[in-house]
Design a protein around this motif. Structure first.
Motif, PDB file in Angstrom:
ATOM      1  N   VAL A 167       0.866  -1.184   0.000  1.00 51.76           N
ATOM      2  CA  VAL A 167       0.000   0.000   0.000  1.00 51.76           C
ATOM      3  C   VAL A 167       0.898   1.227   0.000  1.00 51.76           C
ATOM      4  O   VAL A 167       1.668   1.437   0.946  1.00 51.76           O
ATOM      5  CB  VAL A 167      -0.940   0.029   1.212  1.00 51.76           C
ATOM      6  CG1 VAL A 167      -1.804   1.302   1.182  1.00 51.76           C
ATOM      7  CG2 VAL A 167      -1.819  -1.214   1.249  1.00 51.76           C
ATOM      8  N   VAL A 168       0.801   2.035  -1.046  1.00 45.81           N
ATOM      9  CA  VAL A 168       1.574   3.273  -1.162  1.00 45.81           C
ATOM     10  C   VAL A 168       0.629   4.445  -0.931  1.00 45.81           C
ATOM     11  O   VAL A 168      -0.438   4.518  -1.545  1.00 45.81           O
ATOM     12  CB  VAL A 168       2.234   3.394  -2.552  1.00 45.81           C
ATOM     13  CG1 VAL A 168       2.978   4.724  -2.682  1.00 45.81           C
ATOM     14  CG2 VAL A 168       3.181   2.224  -2.799  1.00 45.81           C
ATOM     15  N   ASP A 169       1.029   5.359  -0.063  1.00 39.60           N
ATOM     16  CA  ASP A 169       0.185   6.493   0.314  1.00 39.60           C
ATOM     17  C   ASP A 169       0.970   7.782   0.092  1.00 39.60           C
ATOM     18  O   ASP A 169       1.919   8.070   0.811  1.00 39.60           O
ATOM     19  CB  ASP A 169      -0.217   6.347   1.787  1.00 39.60           C
ATOM     20  CG  ASP A 169      -1.313   7.312   2.216  1.00 39.60           C
ATOM     21  OD1 ASP A 169      -1.449   8.369   1.583  1.00 39.60           O
ATOM     22  OD2 ASP A 169      -2.007   7.008   3.203  1.00 39.60           O
ATOM     23  N   TRP A 170       0.568   8.566  -0.934  1.00 42.99           N
ATOM     24  CA  TRP A 170       1.274   9.821  -1.195  1.00 42.99           C
ATOM     25  C   TRP A 170       0.466  11.047  -0.753  1.00 42.99           C
ATOM     26  O   TRP A 170       0.830  12.189  -1.052  1.00 42.99           O
ATOM     27  CB  TRP A 170       1.721   9.938  -2.648  1.00 42.99           C
ATOM     28  CG  TRP A 170       0.644  10.225  -3.676  1.00 42.99           C
ATOM     29  CD1 TRP A 170      -0.433  11.047  -3.559  1.00 42.99           C
ATOM     30  CD2 TRP A 170       0.604   9.729  -5.026  1.00 42.99           C
ATOM     31  NE1 TRP A 170      -1.161  11.095  -4.731  1.00 42.99           N
ATOM     32  CE2 TRP A 170      -0.547  10.296  -5.649  1.00 42.99           C
ATOM     33  CE3 TRP A 170       1.432   8.882  -5.770  1.00 42.99           C
ATOM     34  CZ2 TRP A 170      -0.890  10.024  -6.972  1.00 42.99           C
ATOM     35  CZ3 TRP A 170       1.075   8.616  -7.089  1.00 42.99           C
ATOM     36  CH2 TRP A 170      -0.060   9.170  -7.678  1.00 42.99           C
ATOM     37  N   ASP A 171      -0.629  10.833  -0.047  1.00 36.38           N
ATOM     38  CA  ASP A 171      -1.425  11.945   0.463  1.00 36.38           C
ATOM     39  C   ASP A 171      -0.566  12.880   1.321  1.00 36.38           C
ATOM     40  O   ASP A 171       0.404  12.442   1.935  1.00 36.38           O
ATOM     41  CB  ASP A 171      -2.586  11.384   1.299  1.00 36.38           C
ATOM     42  CG  ASP A 171      -3.638  12.413   1.652  1.00 36.38           C
ATOM     43  OD1 ASP A 171      -3.398  13.209   2.577  1.00 36.38           O
ATOM     44  OD2 ASP A 171      -4.699  12.424   1.009  1.00 36.38           O
TER      45      ASP A 171
END
Length: 281
Positions: free
Chosen positions: A157-161
């Motif tokens: 899971v990649v989260d760039w928020d």
């Protein structure tokens, strides 16, 4: 490469108020852009509602019941940032289910990748409470769904928020079958996501946080993806990659402090597509 886009005007029926920054006008504007500006062929995905059993893979029964009880009520304030309207519970089920539908279509080979343009958002939602505009943690529900229904062993899971995804991190903090990677502005809401938050027990090392000062540019994010995320991905070899794609790192976002451009988002997406091609067969 065929892309699927989850898109449904029912997502506009969740309304926390016209003055709230997370309002139906946001997704309405995005849908208009999709319809007028996208020139490549794509599959429009009609979402399905997630079942309560699917939601409870991540959230407690008491919390699901709390949100269910808001159905039909004009306004229920859940916390200082988050509220529901009469259809919010049903729309939240549809948001989670839209992501599950896209994942199923990828696994079935009908699309190669998907973009779930859904609301309400999810990555701040904890097991038993809402947070930061979020009701159900859509990406966490999808990750668990891939593990339990489809038998995957390694999910990235990649989260760039702009904001750290506290709910997603906490959902898998002691596990190694789901690796959570977040690059986010820090210190900032919700106050989690420092370097030393790396997991517990068998999950130690499978939470990776990259806290950032404001002002980071396209080049900075590409450096992080190429020099930190890419080698981690090569070691982990995920079978499926999920992305919490919050666009508040955009350079013109009024509440953020990052400087990512439209081209920068395209470049970050290209990096993730290349990783998916290399490792997620």
């Amino acid at each position: 490469m065929r892309t699927g886009i989850v898109k449904d005007r029912r997502y506009m029926e969740h309304n926390m108020g016209a003055s709230h920054v997370e309002n139906p006008m946001r997704i309405d504007a995005i849908y208009d852009m999709v319809e007028k500006e996208i020139t490549f062929p794509y599959l429009e995905i009609e979402p399905r509602p997630a079942t309560e059993e699917e939601i409870q893979m991540i959230h407690s029964l008491s919390y699901v019941n709390l949100l269910k009880e808001t159905s039909g009520k004009e306004r229920v304030v859940l916390d200082p940032d988050t509220a529901t309207s009469a259809r919010s519970y049903e729309v939240a089920l549809l948001a989670a289910g839209g992501l599950l539908k896209a994942a199923d279509l990828i696994i079935e080979g009908k699309i190669q990748n998907g973009f779930a343009l859904v609301r309400p958002p999810g990555h701040h939602a904890e097991r038993g409470r809402p947070a930061g505009f979020c009701l159900f943690n859509n990406v966490a529900i999808c990750a668990e769904y891939l593990i339990k229904k489809h038998g995957f062993k390694r999910i990235l899971v990649v989260d760039w928020d702009l904001h750290h995804g506290n709910g997603t991190q906490h959902s898998f903090y002691d596990r190694n079958d789901i690796l959570y990677f977040s690059a986010h502005q820090f210190p900032h809401y919700p106050g989690t996501g420092y370097w030393d938050e790396t997991g517990l027990g068998s999950g130690k090392g499978f939470t990776v946080n990259v806290p950032l000062d404001p002002g980071k540019t396209d080049e900075d994010y590409l450096f992080i993806f190429r020099k930190i995320l890419s080698p981690i991905t090569a070691l982990y070899k995920p079978e499926f990659i999920l992305v919490s794609a919050g666009f508040d790192i955009y350079r013109a976002d009024p509440l953020g402090g990052m400087m990512v451009s439209e081209d920068g988002f395209g470049a970050l997406t290209s990096e993730l597509l290349a990783l998916a091609h290399d490792f997620s067969k």
